[in-house]
Design an enzyme around this catalytic site. Structure first.
Site, PDB file in Angstrom:
ATOM      1  N   HIS A  59       0.810  -1.258   0.065  1.00 28.95           N
ATOM      2  CA  HIS A  59      -0.055   0.071   0.062  1.00 28.95           C
ATOM      3  C   HIS A  59       0.932   1.340  -0.037  1.00 28.95           C
ATOM      4  O   HIS A  59       1.613   1.539   0.885  1.00 28.95           O
ATOM      5  CB  HIS A  59      -1.017   0.152   1.297  1.00 28.95           C
ATOM      6  CG  HIS A  59      -1.935   1.133   1.266  1.00 28.95           C
ATOM      7  ND1 HIS A  59      -2.842   1.094   0.264  1.00 28.95           N
ATOM      8  CD2 HIS A  59      -2.247   1.942   2.135  1.00 28.95           C
ATOM      9  CE1 HIS A  59      -3.837   2.132   0.438  1.00 28.95           C
ATOM     10  NE2 HIS A  59      -3.272   3.024   1.473  1.00 28.95           N
ATOM     11  N   HIS A  61       0.862   5.816  -1.585  1.00 26.68           N
ATOM     12  CA  HIS A  61       0.433   6.602  -1.985  1.00 26.68           C
ATOM     13  C   HIS A  61       1.771   7.601  -2.140  1.00 26.68           C
ATOM     14  O   HIS A  61       2.309   8.151  -1.173  1.00 26.68           O
ATOM     15  CB  HIS A  61      -0.340   7.561  -1.153  1.00 26.68           C
ATOM     16  CG  HIS A  61      -1.654   6.812  -0.603  1.00 26.68           C
ATOM     17  ND1 HIS A  61      -2.535   6.424  -1.636  1.00 26.68           N
ATOM     18  CD2 HIS A  61      -2.114   6.454   0.724  1.00 26.68           C
ATOM     19  CE1 HIS A  61      -3.482   6.035  -0.667  1.00 26.68           C
ATOM     20  NE2 HIS A  61      -3.197   5.809   0.342  1.00 26.68           N
ATOM     21  N   ARG A  82      -5.096  15.265   6.790  1.00 24.37           N
ATOM     22  CA  ARG A  82      -5.643  15.061   5.552  1.00 24.37           C
ATOM     23  C   ARG A  82      -5.642  16.626   4.714  1.00 24.37           C
ATOM     24  O   ARG A  82      -5.574  16.487   3.413  1.00 24.37           O
ATOM     25  CB  ARG A  82      -7.243  14.767   5.502  1.00 24.37           C
ATOM     26  CG  ARG A  82      -7.859  14.055   4.079  1.00 24.37           C
ATOM     27  CD  ARG A  82      -9.028  13.522   4.366  1.00 24.37           C
ATOM     28  NE  ARG A  82     -10.186  14.484   4.801  1.00 24.37           N
ATOM     29  CZ  ARG A  82     -11.522  14.338   4.482  1.00 24.37           C
ATOM     30  NH1 ARG A  82     -11.806  13.024   3.968  1.00 24.37           N
ATOM     31  NH2 ARG A  82     -12.277  15.184   4.842  1.00 24.37           N
ATOM     32  N   TYR A 121      -5.254   7.715  -6.833  1.00 24.11           N
ATOM     33  CA  TYR A 121      -6.585   8.501  -6.947  1.00 24.11           C
ATOM     34  C   TYR A 121      -6.549   9.962  -7.415  1.00 24.11           C
ATOM     35  O   TYR A 121      -7.623  10.643  -7.910  1.00 24.11           O
ATOM     36  CB  TYR A 121      -7.446   8.369  -5.553  1.00 24.11           C
ATOM     37  CG  TYR A 121      -6.712   9.063  -4.452  1.00 24.11           C
ATOM     38  CD1 TYR A 121      -6.705  10.273  -4.355  1.00 24.11           C
ATOM     39  CD2 TYR A 121      -6.181   8.098  -3.576  1.00 24.11           C
ATOM     40  CE1 TYR A 121      -6.383  10.819  -3.225  1.00 24.11           C
ATOM     41  CE2 TYR A 121      -5.570   8.475  -2.553  1.00 24.11           C
ATOM     42  CZ  TYR A 121      -5.529   9.999  -2.183  1.00 24.11           C
ATOM     43  OH  TYR A 121      -4.884  10.459  -1.175  1.00 24.11           O
ATOM     44  N   HIS A 203     -11.756   3.861  -2.715  1.00 28.27           N
ATOM     45  CA  HIS A 203     -11.076   4.690  -1.760  1.00 28.27           C
ATOM     46  C   HIS A 203     -11.642   4.262  -0.326  1.00 28.27           C
ATOM     47  O   HIS A 203     -10.741   4.152   0.472  1.00 28.27           O
ATOM     48  CB  HIS A 203     -11.235   6.123  -1.965  1.00 28.27           C
ATOM     49  CG  HIS A 203     -10.397   6.756  -1.069  1.00 28.27           C
ATOM     50  ND1 HIS A 203     -10.940   7.283  -0.080  1.00 28.27           N
ATOM     51  CD2 HIS A 203      -9.106   7.361  -1.179  1.00 28.27           C
ATOM     52  CE1 HIS A 203      -9.994   7.766   0.894  1.00 28.27           C
ATOM     53  NE2 HIS A 203      -9.026   8.019  -0.226  1.00 28.27           N
ATOM     54  N   HIS A 230      -9.539   1.216   1.430  1.00 26.92           N
ATOM     55  CA  HIS A 230      -9.296   1.543   2.821  1.00 26.92           C
ATOM     56  C   HIS A 230     -10.682   1.158   3.661  1.00 26.92           C
ATOM     57  O   HIS A 230     -11.887   1.550   3.594  1.00 26.92           O
ATOM     58  CB  HIS A 230      -9.293   3.112   2.769  1.00 26.92           C
ATOM     59  CG  HIS A 230      -8.214   3.655   2.268  1.00 26.92           C
ATOM     60  ND1 HIS A 230      -7.998   4.623   1.485  1.00 26.92           N
ATOM     61  CD2 HIS A 230      -6.861   3.461   2.478  1.00 26.92           C
ATOM     62  CE1 HIS A 230      -6.915   5.092   1.158  1.00 26.92           C
ATOM     63  NE2 HIS A 230      -5.967   4.151   1.738  1.00 26.92           N
ATOM     64  N   GLU A 233     -10.552   2.743   9.050  1.00 25.94           N
ATOM     65  CA  GLU A 233      -9.284   3.069   9.489  1.00 25.94           C
ATOM     66  C   GLU A 233      -9.621   4.240  10.744  1.00 25.94           C
ATOM     67  O   GLU A 233      -8.958   4.198  11.480  1.00 25.94           O
ATOM     68  CB  GLU A 233      -8.605   4.121   8.299  1.00 25.94           C
ATOM     69  CG  GLU A 233      -7.559   4.993   8.684  1.00 25.94           C
ATOM     70  CD  GLU A 233      -6.727   5.462   7.618  1.00 25.94           C
ATOM     71  OE1 GLU A 233      -5.529   5.807   7.925  1.00 25.94           O
ATOM     72  OE2 GLU A 233      -7.361   5.683   6.568  1.00 25.94           O
ATOM     73  N   HIS A 267      -5.589  -1.375   6.414  1.00 26.27           N
ATOM     74  CA  HIS A 267      -5.747  -0.835   7.852  1.00 26.27           C
ATOM     75  C   HIS A 267      -6.835  -2.004   8.654  1.00 26.27           C
ATOM     76  O   HIS A 267      -6.129  -2.454   9.572  1.00 26.27           O
ATOM     77  CB  HIS A 267      -6.335   0.467   7.925  1.00 26.27           C
ATOM     78  CG  HIS A 267      -5.605   1.647   7.311  1.00 26.27           C
ATOM     79  ND1 HIS A 267      -4.149   1.777   7.398  1.00 26.27           N
ATOM     80  CD2 HIS A 267      -5.663   2.275   6.216  1.00 26.27           C
ATOM     81  CE1 HIS A 267      -3.544   2.553   6.570  1.00 26.27           C
ATOM     82  NE2 HIS A 267      -4.669   3.017   5.881  1.00 26.27           N
ATOM     83  N   ASP A 318       2.271   2.941   3.035  1.00 23.42           N
ATOM     84  CA  ASP A 318       1.352   4.004   2.946  1.00 23.42           C
ATOM     85  C   ASP A 318       1.697   5.510   2.671  1.00 23.42           C
ATOM     86  O   ASP A 318       1.848   5.748   1.644  1.00 23.42           O
ATOM     87  CB  ASP A 318       0.328   3.687   4.421  1.00 23.42           C
ATOM     88  CG  ASP A 318      -1.013   4.487   4.080  1.00 23.42           C
ATOM     89  OD1 ASP A 318      -0.972   5.218   3.473  1.00 23.42           O
ATOM     90  OD2 ASP A 318      -1.685   4.642   5.064  1.00 23.42           O
TER      91      ASP A 318
END
Length: 445
Positions: A59, A61, A82, A121, A203, A230, A233, A267, A318
């Site tokens: 995993h 990003h 975020r 994404y 997602h 995901h 989480e 997760h 991640d």
């Protein structure tokens, strides 16, 4: 290219063997393995240390690597983190994403990672306008992996909502194709390559409305492709899902056909006993990302219970707070020790299996993750003479690697029979720190 490697010590699951010869055929697969070879053959490339199958980072990003250190300032939660992540995502272009991902994947190679699952994404231009090539961003990632010398499973991600049916916010417009049907049409034009496979991702249950889930699941099923999501989480997501649908996220995914043996939940942190049973009974995998989960204060997921129920475990870096699959493996065990105040939940061999064989399986590379004839010739060699590993007992090399070594101890990496890392230096990206610095400076200015 036919090549012969002599491995000073090698993990031939479940044992450590000295003096192992691995012959690689022209197609980049292992053609023969011989044990008990005390001295290197004259024509062999010598890999001194402890060699394991290449590590699988289930995993990733890639653009989150630009957040390292900047999100460590001050306090906050996943939700405040975020907002910073969105700011970085808003600056990405196909060119800048390629440059960053190439450097990040090179960093992964230096850490012994030979395959990555990229949970992708950021599809469109800011505001949601498609590029002339609607898959320009995904193609940038595929090219970056090739140029860094590693394999990639591009997990093209459906991201349609800001939360349980609400329209995407301004940050998320570039993530969204509008509908799952439009998502499927776009990613159907992505082509697999020798080093690249195409999978799918939901997602999260907040970002893909329930009515759209089956479309994504059916797209993956028709192609027998990996499908990742995901899952649970955050407790806030669980509560919102209960409010919206009257069931947990796991139950919602099960109802719409998302769970199954080619599916991996990432997760899987805040689960009920019923959720754990559902995931196990459907053979849905679990990808634990301990360094990110602790960095974001997410919590410790019930990995032992999930594995006992039948959910295979894999590992991912991640958000790339660090890129070190040995640390991810170690952390899964050590976090569980903190949670339960007991030791020995997994053997070193079991943790290595999560980082290799089971990780590759979760990414659709079932022919990787082991050192045996017919397998892909993907190898990572860990030094046994560094300041962290010196004095290691050879027969306990797996324990040394998992519980003492770090990514800095990776000495050699082979992908498809070709050396990508030699003596701790990347053979394709000559100055990885400079490449990382340049790419991140571009995104921050």
């Amino acid at each position: 290219m036919q090549v012969t490697y002599w491995l000073e010590h090698a993990w031939l699951d479940p044992t450590v063997e000295p003096g192992v010869v691995v012959e690689v055929s022209d197609d980049g697969r292992i053609s023969a393995v011989r044990t008990g070879v005390e001295a290197p053959p004259p024509d062999a490339v010598v890999l001194r240390g402890f060699t394991v199958p290449g590590l699988a980072n289930t995993h990733s990003h890639a653009f989150h690597r630009a957040l390292r250190s900047t999100v460590q300032v001050g306090s906050g939660t996943f939700w405040t983190w975020r907002e910073i992540m969105y700011q970085v995502a808003s600056r990405l272009t196909p060119d800048s994403y390629y440059a960053l991902a190439r450097a990040v994947y090179a960093e992964m190679a230096l850490a012994g990672i030979t395959a990555v699952g990229e949970f992708h994404y950021v599809h469109h231009a800011p505001g949601g306008t498609p590029y002339d090539d609607p898959n320009a961003m995904g193609e940038a990632l595929i090219a970056a992996a090739a140029d860094a010398g590693i394999r990639i499973t591009l997990l093209d991600t459906a991201y349609l909502s800001s939360g349980f049916g609400a329209a995407p916010d301004r940050h998320q417009l570039r993530f969204s194709d509008g509908t799952a049907e439009a998502w499927a049409e776009r990613c159907s034009s992505l082509k697999e390559r020798t080093h690249a496979r195409i999978g799918a991702a939901v997602h999260s249950v907040r970002a893909v409305p329930a009515r759209e889930l089956a479309t994504v699941a059916q797209w993956a099923e028709a192609r027998r492709a990996p499908l990742h999501v995901h899952l649970s989480e955050q407790t806030a997501e669980n509560a919102a899902c209960l409010d919206a649908y009257g069931m947990t996220p796991t139950q919602l995914l099960a109802e719409h056909g998302v769970l199954g043996a080619r599916t991996t939940g990432v997760h899987n942190t805040h689960l009920t006993d019923g959720d754990i049973a559902l995931l196990g009974s459907t053979s849905t995998g679990t990808c634990m990302c301990p360094t990110t989960e602790r960095d974001l204060a997410d919590g410790i997921g019930p990995a032992p219970a999930l594995q006992r129920a039948g959910s295979p475990l894999s590992l991912g870096s991640d958000s790339h707070a660090v890129i070190d699959l040995l640390e991810e493996a170690r952390a899964m065990e050590l976090d569980e020790r903190l949670r339960t105040r007991t030791r020995g939940h997994w053997t070193a061999a079991a943790l290595l299996r999560a980082a290799t064989l089971d990780g590759h399986a979760a990414l659709g590379w079932g022919e990787a993750g082991r050192i045996e004839p017919g397998a892909l010739a993907d190898l990572a060699t860990i030094a046994l003479d560094s300041v962290r590993t010196a004095g290691a007992v050879a027969r306990l090399a797996a324990e040394t690697a998992v519980f003492a070594a770090t990514a800095a101890d990776v000495r050699h990496v082979v992908v498809g029979g070709r050396q990508v890392v030699r003596d701790g230096a990347h053979t394709l990206v000559p100055d990885v720190p400079s490449a990382l610095s340049k790419a991140m400076t571009t995104l921050r200015t």
